[in-house]
Design a protein around this motif. Structure first.
Motif, PDB file in Angstrom:
ATOM      1  N   LEU A  36      14.742   1.832 -20.474  1.00 37.28           N
ATOM      2  CA  LEU A  36      13.654   2.628 -21.043  1.00 37.28           C
ATOM      3  C   LEU A  36      12.541   2.693 -20.011  1.00 37.28           C
ATOM      4  N   LEU A  37      12.395   3.829 -19.354  1.00 42.32           N
ATOM      5  CA  LEU A  37      11.458   3.988 -18.254  1.00 42.32           C
ATOM      6  C   LEU A  37      10.168   4.641 -18.714  1.00 42.32           C
ATOM      7  N   PHE A  38       9.055   4.184 -18.165  1.00 41.06           N
ATOM      8  CA  PHE A  38       7.776   4.858 -18.339  1.00 41.06           C
ATOM      9  C   PHE A  38       6.954   4.624 -17.078  1.00 41.06           C
ATOM     10  N   ASN A  39       5.835   5.306 -16.973  1.00 42.86           N
ATOM     11  CA  ASN A  39       4.973   5.163 -15.806  1.00 42.86           C
ATOM     12  C   ASN A  39       3.685   4.433 -16.139  1.00 42.86           C
ATOM     13  N   LYS A  40       3.185   3.703 -15.166  1.00 46.69           N
ATOM     14  CA  LYS A  40       1.807   3.229 -15.147  1.00 46.69           C
ATOM     15  C   LYS A  40       1.109   4.039 -14.063  1.00 46.69           C
ATOM     16  N   ALA A  74       0.851  -1.197   0.000  1.00 43.84           N
ATOM     17  CA  ALA A  74       0.000   0.000   0.000  1.00 43.84           C
ATOM     18  C   ALA A  74       0.888   1.248   0.000  1.00 43.84           C
ATOM     19  N   GLY A  75       0.248   2.376  -0.227  1.00 47.98           N
ATOM     20  CA  GLY A  75       0.975   3.644  -0.168  1.00 47.98           C
ATOM     21  C   GLY A  75       1.859   3.911  -1.366  1.00 47.98           C
ATOM     22  N   THR A  76       1.601   3.236  -2.479  1.00 47.26           N
ATOM     23  CA  THR A  76       2.416   3.439  -3.678  1.00 47.26           C
ATOM     24  C   THR A  76       2.172   4.825  -4.253  1.00 47.26           C
ATOM     25  N   ARG A  77       3.244   5.569  -4.445  1.00 46.27           N
ATOM     26  CA  ARG A  77       3.153   6.909  -5.042  1.00 46.27           C
ATOM     27  C   ARG A  77       3.587   6.899  -6.502  1.00 46.27           C
ATOM     28  N   ASN A  78       4.459   5.957  -6.832  1.00 46.38           N
ATOM     29  CA  ASN A  78       5.040   5.941  -8.163  1.00 46.38           C
ATOM     30  C   ASN A  78       5.107   4.503  -8.660  1.00 46.38           C
ATOM     31  N   PHE A  79       4.560   4.269  -9.835  1.00 51.53           N
ATOM     32  CA  PHE A  79       4.523   2.938 -10.448  1.00 51.53           C
ATOM     33  C   PHE A  79       5.320   3.055 -11.744  1.00 51.53           C
ATOM     34  N   VAL A  80       6.574   2.627 -11.681  1.00 52.41           N
ATOM     35  CA  VAL A  80       7.509   2.765 -12.787  1.00 52.41           C
ATOM     36  C   VAL A  80       7.634   1.432 -13.507  1.00 52.41           C
ATOM     37  N   ASP A  95       6.822   2.251  -3.421  1.00 49.29           N
ATOM     38  CA  ASP A  95       6.831   2.441  -4.872  1.00 49.29           C
ATOM     39  C   ASP A  95       7.153   1.118  -5.563  1.00 49.29           C
ATOM     40  N   ILE A  96       6.631   0.978  -6.777  1.00 50.44           N
ATOM     41  CA  ILE A  96       6.768  -0.241  -7.566  1.00 50.44           C
ATOM     42  C   ILE A  96       7.610   0.045  -8.804  1.00 50.44           C
ATOM     43  N   VAL A  97       8.557  -0.850  -9.087  1.00 49.80           N
ATOM     44  CA  VAL A  97       9.288  -0.796 -10.357  1.00 49.80           C
ATOM     45  C   VAL A  97       9.160  -2.171 -11.002  1.00 49.80           C
ATOM     46  N   THR A  98       8.401  -2.246 -12.082  1.00 47.65           N
ATOM     47  CA  THR A  98       8.238  -3.518 -12.775  1.00 47.65           C
ATOM     48  C   THR A  98       9.211  -3.549 -13.949  1.00 47.65           C
ATOM     49  N   THR A  99       9.866  -4.697 -14.169  1.00 45.59           N
ATOM     50  CA  THR A  99      11.165  -4.684 -14.829  1.00 45.59           C
ATOM     51  C   THR A  99      11.224  -5.268 -16.232  1.00 45.59           C
ATOM     52  N   GLY A 100      10.071  -5.392 -16.898  1.00 43.72           N
ATOM     53  CA  GLY A 100      10.079  -5.846 -18.280  1.00 43.72           C
ATOM     54  C   GLY A 100       9.620  -7.282 -18.437  1.00 43.72           C
ATOM     55  N   THR A 101       9.275  -7.636 -19.659  1.00 40.99           N
ATOM     56  CA  THR A 101       8.666  -8.941 -19.936  1.00 40.99           C
ATOM     57  C   THR A 101       9.478  -9.737 -20.945  1.00 40.99           C
ATOM     58  N   PRO A 102       9.472 -11.072 -20.829  1.00 39.32           N
ATOM     59  CA  PRO A 102      10.085 -11.907 -21.868  1.00 39.32           C
ATOM     60  C   PRO A 102       9.266 -11.866 -23.163  1.00 39.32           C
ATOM     61  N   HIS A 103       9.766 -12.540 -24.178  1.00 37.54           N
ATOM     62  CA  HIS A 103       9.057 -12.597 -25.458  1.00 37.54           C
ATOM     63  C   HIS A 103       7.783 -13.431 -25.300  1.00 37.54           C
ATOM     64  N   GLY A 104       6.891 -13.292 -26.266  1.00 34.11           N
ATOM     65  CA  GLY A 104       5.648 -14.057 -26.264  1.00 34.11           C
ATOM     66  C   GLY A 104       4.406 -13.223 -26.054  1.00 34.11           C
ATOM     67  N   VAL A 105       4.519 -11.904 -26.201  1.00 36.00           N
ATOM     68  CA  VAL A 105       3.332 -11.059 -26.061  1.00 36.00           C
ATOM     69  C   VAL A 105       2.470 -11.178 -27.316  1.00 36.00           C
ATOM     70  N   GLY A 106       1.193 -10.824 -27.179  1.00 36.49           N
ATOM     71  CA  GLY A 106       0.272 -10.959 -28.288  1.00 36.49           C
ATOM     72  C   GLY A 106       0.641 -10.121 -29.496  1.00 36.49           C
ATOM     73  N   ALA A 107       1.173  -8.915 -29.249  1.00 40.84           N
ATOM     74  CA  ALA A 107       1.519  -8.013 -30.350  1.00 40.84           C
ATOM     75  C   ALA A 107       2.648  -8.564 -31.197  1.00 40.84           C
ATOM     76  N   GLY A 108       3.446  -9.487 -30.634  1.00 41.86           N
ATOM     77  CA  GLY A 108       4.581 -10.017 -31.372  1.00 41.86           C
ATOM     78  C   GLY A 108       4.260 -11.245 -32.201  1.00 41.86           C
ATOM     79  N   MET A 109       3.020 -11.746 -32.108  1.00 40.13           N
ATOM     80  CA  MET A 109       2.651 -12.950 -32.844  1.00 40.13           C
ATOM     81  C   MET A 109       2.259 -12.612 -34.282  1.00 40.13           C
ATOM     82  N   LYS A 110       2.321 -13.588 -35.130  1.00 40.87           N
ATOM     83  CA  LYS A 110       2.000 -13.382 -36.547  1.00 40.87           C
ATOM     84  C   LYS A 110       0.882 -14.345 -36.942  1.00 40.87           C
TER      85      LYS A 110
END
Length: 281
Positions: free
Chosen positions: A96-100, A68-74, A237-252
């Motif tokens: 490559l940083l962005f916010n949620k 709880a108490g998250t101020r920044n979700f990076v 605060d939360i820092v989520t660190t990226g995803t492996p391959h296999g996302v829907g946008a990457g499929m053909k």
């Protein structure tokens, strides 16, 4: 320790999961899993408790986000080389940083309502770090001492809003429910090797993603130190660190989530999530 928050949205209580996988109530000891509780000193006090002295709690309770108490979700983009390749992007030279939006945070089993006007809802299994102590311009050598622990994150994304609406990934990453966290926060001392966490994600029972944090381009310490060069990270605060391959946008061809789809994801130490996606209300 495996720390949780249980109860209805906005009324969660702090708890822990003991060695026998029993849910224990921590509300007699602390107000919430937030602030100074997440510091090294605060966690040491919790670690000194006898879990069996804490009240047992009904395991059917809803679990909320474990902090709880998250101020920044990076968040960190393109932090696995194969994921960058599947999206047709270059591997970044710096994180490559962005916010949620903090308002996207949800429990690990909460449903996700597909926003009106969206058409490309995607999934991303990730490991997030929870900041335990104020972190500003710290070195890579110091960075891990500022981390309270780790949890799962599904970085749910609306790809049209993220990539086709004039920049600013925030727009495609921040709808309500787009940041499920948990089921629990695993304290740093429980993770022997953060660079060896195996991740998986299924959609309707079909395996879509497998990966390991060993393949991260920038490791946890590098990411936290780098982010702290530019802004202060506070406890919770939360820092989520990226995803492996296999996302829907990457499929053909690309595959995106629709009404009724079920996403499950997990790691052996960090637990499992389950989200049912539903049409706009």
């Amino acid at each position: 320790m495996r720390l949780v928050r249980f109860g209805e949205p906005g009324a969660e209580k702090p708890g822990l999961i003991d060695a026998e996988n029993t849910l224990r109530d921590l509300s007699g000891e602390i107000d919430d899993i937030a602030g100074a509780v997440l510091s090294r000193e605060g966690l040491a006090k919790l670690r000194a408790l006898d879990p069996k002295s804490l009240p047992k709690t009904d395991p059917s309770h809803r679990l909320g986000a474990p902090v709880a108490g998250t101020r920044n979700f990076v968040a960190v983009g393109r932090n696995y080389a194969e994921h960058a390749a599947e999206t047709g992007s270059d591997v970044p030279e710096e994180p490559l940083l962005f916010n949620k939006a903090v308002s996207s945070i949800a429990g690990p089993r909460d449903g996700v309502v597909i926003p009106k006007g969206s058409s490309k809802i995607d999934w991303e299994v990730e490991v997030a770090v929870v900041i335990g102590e104020r972190c500003y311009q710290v070195s890579k050598a110091e960075a891990m001492d500022h981390i309270a622990g780790f949890c799962l994150c599904n970085d749910v994304s609306e790809r049209t809003w993220q990539k086709e609406r004039g920049g600013q990934w925030l727009k495609g990453k921040s709808a309500p429910g787009f940041g499920p966290l948990g089921p629990w926060l695993v304290t740093r001392d429980e993770i022997e090797d953060p660079a060896a966490l195996e991740l998986w994600l299924d959609v309707n029972g079909q395996r879509m993603q497998t990966g390991t944090t060993a393949d991260m381009i920038f490791d946890f310490a590098t990411i936290v130190s780098y982010a702290s060069e530019f802004f202060a990270l506070e406890p919770g605060d939360i820092v989520t660190t990226g995803t492996p391959h296999g996302v829907g946008a990457g499929m053909k061809p690309p595959v995106f989530l629709k009404d009724g789809d079920i996403v499950t994801l997990g790691n052996a130490k960090l637990g499992e999530q389950r989200q049912v996606f539903s049409a706009p209300r």
